[in-house]
Design a protein around this motif. Structure first.
Motif, PDB file in Angstrom:
ATOM      1  N   ARG A   1     -59.535 -52.608  11.630  1.00 29.74           N
ATOM      2  CA  ARG A   1     -58.664 -53.100  12.710  1.00 29.74           C
ATOM      3  C   ARG A   1     -59.529 -53.486  13.896  1.00 29.74           C
ATOM      4  N   GLY A   2     -59.049 -54.476  14.631  1.00 30.49           N
ATOM      5  CA  GLY A   2     -59.729 -54.875  15.852  1.00 30.49           C
ATOM      6  C   GLY A   2     -59.338 -53.940  16.985  1.00 30.49           C
ATOM      7  N   PRO A   3     -59.892 -54.200  18.155  1.00 30.61           N
ATOM      8  CA  PRO A   3     -59.551 -53.345  19.291  1.00 30.61           C
ATOM      9  C   PRO A   3     -58.121 -53.592  19.727  1.00 30.61           C
ATOM     10  N   SER A   4     -57.528 -52.595  20.324  1.00 31.42           N
ATOM     11  CA  SER A   4     -56.163 -52.765  20.820  1.00 31.42           C
ATOM     12  C   SER A   4     -56.224 -53.434  22.188  1.00 31.42           C
ATOM     13  N   SER A   5     -55.282 -54.333  22.419  1.00 36.11           N
ATOM     14  CA  SER A   5     -55.263 -55.049  23.697  1.00 36.11           C
ATOM     15  C   SER A   5     -54.722 -54.134  24.787  1.00 36.11           C
ATOM     16  N   PRO A   6     -55.115 -54.374  26.045  1.00 38.95           N
ATOM     17  CA  PRO A   6     -54.627 -53.521  27.121  1.00 38.95           C
ATOM     18  C   PRO A   6     -53.155 -53.784  27.396  1.00 38.95           C
ATOM     19  N   SER A   7     -52.488 -52.807  27.896  1.00 40.73           N
ATOM     20  CA  SER A   7     -51.077 -52.935  28.236  1.00 40.73           C
ATOM     21  C   SER A   7     -50.962 -53.527  29.638  1.00 40.73           C
ATOM     22  N   TRP A   8     -50.124 -54.557  29.743  1.00 38.78           N
ATOM     23  CA  TRP A   8     -49.899 -55.180  31.041  1.00 38.78           C
ATOM     24  C   TRP A   8     -48.620 -54.653  31.678  1.00 38.78           C
TER      25      TRP A   8
ATOM     26  N   HIS B   1     -71.102 -51.300  15.810  1.00 35.50           N
ATOM     27  CA  HIS B   1     -69.982 -52.199  16.054  1.00 35.50           C
ATOM     28  C   HIS B   1     -68.638 -51.675  15.578  1.00 35.50           C
ATOM     29  N   CYS B   2     -68.612 -50.517  14.936  1.00 29.20           N
ATOM     30  CA  CYS B   2     -67.325 -49.953  14.502  1.00 29.20           C
ATOM     31  C   CYS B   2     -67.417 -48.434  14.436  1.00 29.20           C
ATOM     32  N   ASP B   3     -66.264 -47.806  14.537  1.00 29.41           N
ATOM     33  CA  ASP B   3     -66.158 -46.347  14.444  1.00 29.41           C
ATOM     34  C   ASP B   3     -65.108 -45.995  13.404  1.00 29.41           C
ATOM     35  N   PRO B   4     -65.374 -44.984  12.558  1.00 28.33           N
ATOM     36  CA  PRO B   4     -64.336 -44.545  11.616  1.00 28.33           C
ATOM     37  C   PRO B   4     -63.262 -43.783  12.374  1.00 28.33           C
ATOM     38  N   SER B   5     -62.029 -44.093  12.074  1.00 27.53           N
ATOM     39  CA  SER B   5     -60.915 -43.455  12.768  1.00 27.53           C
ATOM     40  C   SER B   5     -60.306 -42.331  11.944  1.00 27.53           C
ATOM     41  N   ASP B   6     -60.006 -42.617  10.674  1.00 30.44           N
ATOM     42  CA  ASP B   6     -59.308 -41.619   9.866  1.00 30.44           C
ATOM     43  C   ASP B   6     -59.565 -41.896   8.389  1.00 30.44           C
ATOM     44  N   LEU B   7     -59.466 -40.840   7.600  1.00 26.90           N
ATOM     45  CA  LEU B   7     -59.571 -40.933   6.145  1.00 26.90           C
ATOM     46  C   LEU B   7     -58.393 -40.169   5.560  1.00 26.90           C
ATOM     47  N   VAL B   8     -57.417 -40.914   5.018  1.00 27.20           N
ATOM     48  CA  VAL B   8     -56.213 -40.306   4.464  1.00 27.20           C
ATOM     49  C   VAL B   8     -56.001 -40.866   3.056  1.00 27.20           C
ATOM     50  N   ASP B   9     -55.949 -39.980   2.071  1.00 23.33           N
ATOM     51  CA  ASP B   9     -55.702 -40.346   0.669  1.00 23.33           C
ATOM     52  C   ASP B   9     -56.642 -41.448   0.188  1.00 23.33           C
ATOM     53  N   GLY B  10     -57.911 -41.377   0.573  1.00 22.72           N
ATOM     54  CA  GLY B  10     -58.905 -42.334   0.119  1.00 22.72           C
ATOM     55  C   GLY B  10     -58.944 -43.623   0.915  1.00 22.72           C
ATOM     56  N   GLU B  11     -58.095 -43.775   1.911  1.00 20.38           N
ATOM     57  CA  GLU B  11     -58.086 -44.988   2.734  1.00 20.38           C
ATOM     58  C   GLU B  11     -58.786 -44.699   4.058  1.00 20.38           C
ATOM     59  N   LEU B  12     -59.885 -45.408   4.307  1.00 23.66           N
ATOM     60  CA  LEU B  12     -60.675 -45.240   5.516  1.00 23.66           C
ATOM     61  C   LEU B  12     -60.257 -46.302   6.521  1.00 23.66           C
ATOM     62  N   THR B  13     -59.911 -45.867   7.729  1.00 19.73           N
ATOM     63  CA  THR B  13     -59.536 -46.780   8.799  1.00 19.73           C
ATOM     64  C   THR B  13     -60.704 -46.905   9.761  1.00 19.73           C
ATOM     65  N   LEU B  14     -61.136 -48.154   9.992  1.00 24.18           N
ATOM     66  CA  LEU B  14     -62.243 -48.436  10.899  1.00 24.18           C
ATOM     67  C   LEU B  14     -61.707 -49.194  12.114  1.00 24.18           C
ATOM     68  N   ILE B  15     -62.201 -48.851  13.300  1.00 24.48           N
ATOM     69  CA  ILE B  15     -61.856 -49.550  14.527  1.00 24.48           C
ATOM     70  C   ILE B  15     -63.087 -50.344  14.938  1.00 24.48           C
ATOM     71  N   ALA B  16     -62.976 -51.678  14.898  1.00 25.72           N
ATOM     72  CA  ALA B  16     -64.098 -52.552  15.237  1.00 25.72           C
ATOM     73  C   ALA B  16     -64.074 -52.865  16.725  1.00 25.72           C
ATOM     74  N   GLU B  17     -65.228 -53.295  17.250  1.00 29.36           N
ATOM     75  CA  GLU B  17     -65.308 -53.591  18.674  1.00 29.36           C
ATOM     76  C   GLU B  17     -64.721 -54.958  19.002  1.00 29.36           C
ATOM     77  N   SER B  18     -64.566 -55.822  18.000  1.00 31.47           N
ATOM     78  CA  SER B  18     -63.954 -57.130  18.212  1.00 31.47           C
ATOM     79  C   SER B  18     -63.226 -57.544  16.940  1.00 31.47           C
ATOM     80  N   THR B  19     -62.380 -58.557  17.086  1.00 34.25           N
ATOM     81  CA  THR B  19     -61.659 -59.047  15.915  1.00 34.25           C
ATOM     82  C   THR B  19     -62.618 -59.713  14.932  1.00 34.25           C
ATOM     83  N   ALA B  20     -63.692 -60.304  15.439  1.00 34.40           N
ATOM     84  CA  ALA B  20     -64.689 -60.920  14.555  1.00 34.40           C
ATOM     85  C   ALA B  20     -65.373 -59.851  13.702  1.00 34.40           C
ATOM     86  N   TRP B  21     -65.697 -58.703  14.308  1.00 36.29           N
ATOM     87  CA  TRP B  21     -66.304 -57.622  13.533  1.00 36.29           C
ATOM     88  C   TRP B  21     -65.303 -57.012  12.558  1.00 36.29           C
ATOM     89  N   ALA B  22     -64.032 -56.971  12.907  1.00 36.21           N
ATOM     90  CA  ALA B  22     -63.017 -56.466  11.969  1.00 36.21           C
ATOM     91  C   ALA B  22     -62.962 -57.355  10.730  1.00 36.21           C
TER      92      ALA B  22
END
Length: 190
Positions: A166-173, A116-137
């Motif tokens: 973070r939750g998923p990014s919304s599509p651009s309209w 349900h989530c993927d690690p995006s980046d690890l910078v200075d000990g801060e791990l950023t996760l991208i969740a598949e939904s806002t509920a999972w975030a």
């Protein structure tokens, strides 16, 4: 020509019996300079309260030339220990920790969280996760202490000090070059 023609070069002083002495040259000058340097060094050591090399090894007057049966500074070190010291002292260790975490993500956190989530980046000990939904975030934010514990046990302590989910990014309209200002569609994505 004799030394009488060059009085500045005539540095010999006559002996009490009248015969001139020969001034020290070459190796004699070097020996005198070495003896003076040794005397100055010995005086500095004595003033500082330090002893010579033999005094540090415990046997006065003898210098230890072999390592013996016990461990010594001159003994060869295992390659793994040397590499750990090098990685700790250089900045390469942070990159290896990041690659280790991102590469082994499903093994570290388990298949349920990794699905349900993927690690995006690890910078200075801060791990950023991208969740598949806002509920999972939101769920990942609440589970961050447990996730950090799993990471610490798998990779090492203090590799990850903070988790940002973070939750998923919304599509651009926005399509094309023309754009009408406004709020746009108000649907929740995820």
């Amino acid at each position: 020509m004799t030394d009488d023609h060059f009085p500045s070069l005539n540095t010999s002083t006559p002996k009490p019996d009248g015969a001139p002495t020969i001034p020290p040259r070459g190796a004699d000058l070097a020996r005198e300079a070495l003896a003076q340097a040794r005397a100055r060094t010995a005086a500095k050591r004595k003033a500082a309260g330090r002893t010579g090399v033999a005094g540090r090894n415990g046997a006065a007057g003898q210098r230890r030339r072999w390592s013996g049966a016990g461990p010594d500074q001159r003994d060869p070190k295992p390659l793994g220990a040397t590499l750990k010291v090098w990685l700790k002292d250089s900045s390469v260790g942070a990159d290896l920790d990041k690659a280790n975490l991102l590469g082994r993500w499903p093994d570290i956190v388990g298949p349920e969280i990794a699905a349900h989530c993927d690690p995006s980046d690890l910078v200075d000990g801060e791990l950023t996760l991208i969740a598949e939904s806002t509920a999972w975030a939101t769920q990942l934010r609440m589970m961050s202490p447990q996730i950090m514990g799993k990471i610490a046990s798998a990779i090492g302590p203090n590799v990850v000090t903070k988790i940002r989910a973070r939750g998923p990014s919304s599509p651009s309209w926005r399509f094309g070059t023309l754009h009408v200002p406004g709020r746009g569609p108000r649907d929740t994505y995820g």
